[in-house]
Write an enzyme that holds these catalytic residues in place. Structure first.
Site, PDB file in Angstrom:
ATOM      1  N   HIS A  19       0.940  -1.234  -0.061  1.00 50.28           N
ATOM      2  CA  HIS A  19      -0.140  -0.038  -0.206  1.00 50.28           C
ATOM      3  C   HIS A  19       0.831   1.203   0.033  1.00 50.28           C
ATOM      4  O   HIS A  19       0.388   2.411  -0.652  1.00 50.28           O
ATOM      5  CB  HIS A  19      -0.936  -0.055   1.118  1.00 50.28           C
ATOM      6  CG  HIS A  19      -1.974  -1.200   1.034  1.00 50.28           C
ATOM      7  ND1 HIS A  19      -2.559  -1.839   2.072  1.00 50.28           N
ATOM      8  CD2 HIS A  19      -2.503  -1.712  -0.209  1.00 50.28           C
ATOM      9  CE1 HIS A  19      -3.381  -2.604   1.591  1.00 50.28           C
ATOM     10  NE2 HIS A  19      -3.552  -2.486   0.275  1.00 50.28           N
ATOM     11  N   HIS A  42      -7.793  -8.730  -7.874  1.00 55.49           N
ATOM     12  CA  HIS A  42      -8.181  -9.475  -6.504  1.00 55.49           C
ATOM     13  C   HIS A  42      -8.476  -8.503  -5.244  1.00 55.49           C
ATOM     14  O   HIS A  42      -7.736  -8.230  -4.419  1.00 55.49           O
ATOM     15  CB  HIS A  42      -6.872 -10.629  -6.035  1.00 55.49           C
ATOM     16  CG  HIS A  42      -6.556 -11.456  -7.354  1.00 55.49           C
ATOM     17  ND1 HIS A  42      -6.329 -11.042  -8.530  1.00 55.49           N
ATOM     18  CD2 HIS A  42      -7.274 -12.849  -7.358  1.00 55.49           C
ATOM     19  CE1 HIS A  42      -6.232 -12.327  -9.239  1.00 55.49           C
ATOM     20  NE2 HIS A  42      -6.792 -13.344  -8.437  1.00 55.49           N
ATOM     21  N   SER A 104      -6.834  -2.441  -0.567  1.00 49.50           N
ATOM     22  CA  SER A 104      -6.454  -1.742  -1.863  1.00 49.50           C
ATOM     23  C   SER A 104      -7.854  -1.078  -2.441  1.00 49.50           C
ATOM     24  O   SER A 104      -7.672   0.118  -2.888  1.00 49.50           O
ATOM     25  CB  SER A 104      -5.832  -2.539  -2.833  1.00 49.50           C
ATOM     26  OG  SER A 104      -4.809  -3.127  -2.311  1.00 49.50           O
ATOM     27  N   GLU A 122     -13.615  -9.885  -7.598  1.00 43.76           N
ATOM     28  CA  GLU A 122     -13.430 -10.686  -6.207  1.00 43.76           C
ATOM     29  C   GLU A 122     -14.203 -11.931  -6.543  1.00 43.76           C
ATOM     30  O   GLU A 122     -15.347 -11.866  -6.761  1.00 43.76           O
ATOM     31  CB  GLU A 122     -13.908 -10.234  -5.072  1.00 43.76           C
ATOM     32  CG  GLU A 122     -13.639 -10.864  -3.800  1.00 43.76           C
ATOM     33  CD  GLU A 122     -12.416 -11.402  -3.748  1.00 43.76           C
ATOM     34  OE1 GLU A 122     -12.446 -12.806  -3.415  1.00 43.76           O
ATOM     35  OE2 GLU A 122     -11.287 -10.895  -3.598  1.00 43.76           O
ATOM     36  N   ASP A 150     -13.752 -13.845 -12.644  1.00 47.90           N
ATOM     37  CA  ASP A 150     -11.998 -14.079 -12.343  1.00 47.90           C
ATOM     38  C   ASP A 150     -11.489 -12.898 -13.343  1.00 47.90           C
ATOM     39  O   ASP A 150     -11.479 -12.655 -14.380  1.00 47.90           O
ATOM     40  CB  ASP A 150     -11.829 -15.565 -13.310  1.00 47.90           C
ATOM     41  CG  ASP A 150     -10.503 -15.990 -13.070  1.00 47.90           C
ATOM     42  OD1 ASP A 150      -9.459 -14.839 -12.683  1.00 47.90           O
ATOM     43  OD2 ASP A 150     -10.017 -17.003 -13.061  1.00 47.90           O
ATOM     44  N   GLY A 151     -10.602 -12.131 -12.449  1.00 45.32           N
ATOM     45  CA  GLY A 151      -9.938 -11.029 -12.933  1.00 45.32           C
ATOM     46  C   GLY A 151      -8.977 -11.463 -13.946  1.00 45.32           C
ATOM     47  O   GLY A 151      -8.811 -10.719 -14.918  1.00 45.32           O
ATOM     48  N   ASP A 171      -2.922  -8.892  -7.321  1.00 43.32           N
ATOM     49  CA  ASP A 171      -2.114  -9.549  -6.005  1.00 43.32           C
ATOM     50  C   ASP A 171      -3.085 -10.569  -5.519  1.00 43.32           C
ATOM     51  O   ASP A 171      -3.761 -10.575  -4.553  1.00 43.32           O
ATOM     52  CB  ASP A 171      -2.164  -8.207  -4.986  1.00 43.32           C
ATOM     53  CG  ASP A 171      -3.609  -7.811  -4.497  1.00 43.32           C
ATOM     54  OD1 ASP A 171      -4.233  -7.915  -5.421  1.00 43.32           O
ATOM     55  OD2 ASP A 171      -3.747  -7.125  -3.450  1.00 43.32           O
TER      56      ASP A 171
END
Length: 297
Positions: A19, A42, A104, A122, A150-151, A171
């Site tokens: 971060h 994510h 995030s 997510e 699903d990213g 991430d």
């Protein structure tokens, strides 16, 4: 598949690194007036309580962000990147301390302007539901999109954005070792679609070949594409497994993590060169604590 919960790890040393880098990168990108699109592959639950059951179970925040809220042992001013990170944490804790930790998604939304966009992915059913509820409280309208997809499979559909300015954060938990390869595949496809985007990858540094290959392969990818890159790591303790005389095996937990960026801000290396030694000093858990910082392109 859905076992990982970031609530157990919120505010740990890896979050501090991730971060701190994210905020420094984002604030640089927001200096231009043109709209920015941020994609988080994510997203997690978005907000976490550091005094809740999950955080209490692991206690990881005590050796992470909470060390900065304990009484300082030095009067040396903190690096600007760390101060900016802590300022954001304080914004979520107006009564002091750090009981609430923003993930995030909330850090990004807190800094974005009205004309910027945020795309959150997510898949974990519980975290996705919590993320929906947390985001709904912001009343952000169409600025934020929460997608239970699903990213790695569908986030590239937002690239390039209409403004041709984007930051993509990757991430995953890396609980499944195939995540390392999926990061590489996604980053490669994203670069093909949108070569001038800024791409940020967080990864754990653990005794697994894939973890050590990932930054090397990302560097090769960026170099072949003719893109600049930056690689920062933070180690807080030894990774050795200790066997007690009783026969009990003690595993160290996560000893280190890294951030790899493609097309990073040109100011980021100098900011991290100042911040990383202080992160080592504040977050060290044994004499093996260290950092590394490299850039190219």
């Amino acid at each position: 598949m859905f076992s990982y919960r970031h609530a157990f790890h919120a505010g740990n040393h890896a979050d501090v690194l991730k971060h701190t880098v994210l905020i420094a990168t984002l604030e640089y990108l927001l200096e231009k007036d043109a709209a920015l699109t941020v994609v988080d592959t994510h997203a997690g639950a978005g907000l976490y309580r550091l005094d809740g059951d999950y955080a209490d179970t692991s206690g990881e925040a005590a050796n992470g962000v909470l060390r900065f809220f304990a009484k300082a042992k030095t009067d040396v001013p903190l690096a600007d990147a760390i101060e900016r990170y802590l300022a954001v944490i304080r914004d979520f804790n107006p009564r002091g301390g750090a009981k609430i930790y923003p993930g995030s998604p909330f850090i990004v939304q807190h800094l974005l302007r009205d004309h910027d966009k945020l795309k959150l992915y997510e898949l974990h059913p519980t975290d996705a539901k919590t993320l929906d509820a947390n985001i709904a409280q912001l009343d952000a309208g169409r600025q934020i999109a929460v997608l239970r997809e699903d990213g790695f499979l569908s986030a590239t559909k937002f690239l390039p954005p209409p403004s041709r300015r984007a930051l993509v954060l990757m991430d995953p938990s890396y609980e499944i070792k195939s995540d390392y390869g999926r990061v590489l595949d996604f980053a490669g496809e994203a670069l093909k679609r949108f070569a001038t985007g800024t791409y940020a990858v967080w990864y754990p540094i653990i005794p697994r070949p894939e973890a050590h290959d990932l930054p090397r392969r990302l560097k090769t990818m960026a170099t072949k594409a003719g893109k600049s890159w930056l690689h920062a790591t933070l180690t807080v303790k030894s990774s050795k497994v200790i066997t007690e005389p009783t026969g009990e095996v003690k595993r160290p937990g996560l000893p280190a993590s890294g951030m790899f960026l493609i097309n990073p801000p040109h100011t980021l290396k100098a900011k991290l060169a100042e911040a990383l030694p202080q992160l080592v000093e504040r977050l060290a858990q044994d004499r093996n604590a260290s950092f590394s910082l490299d850039a190219g392109g």
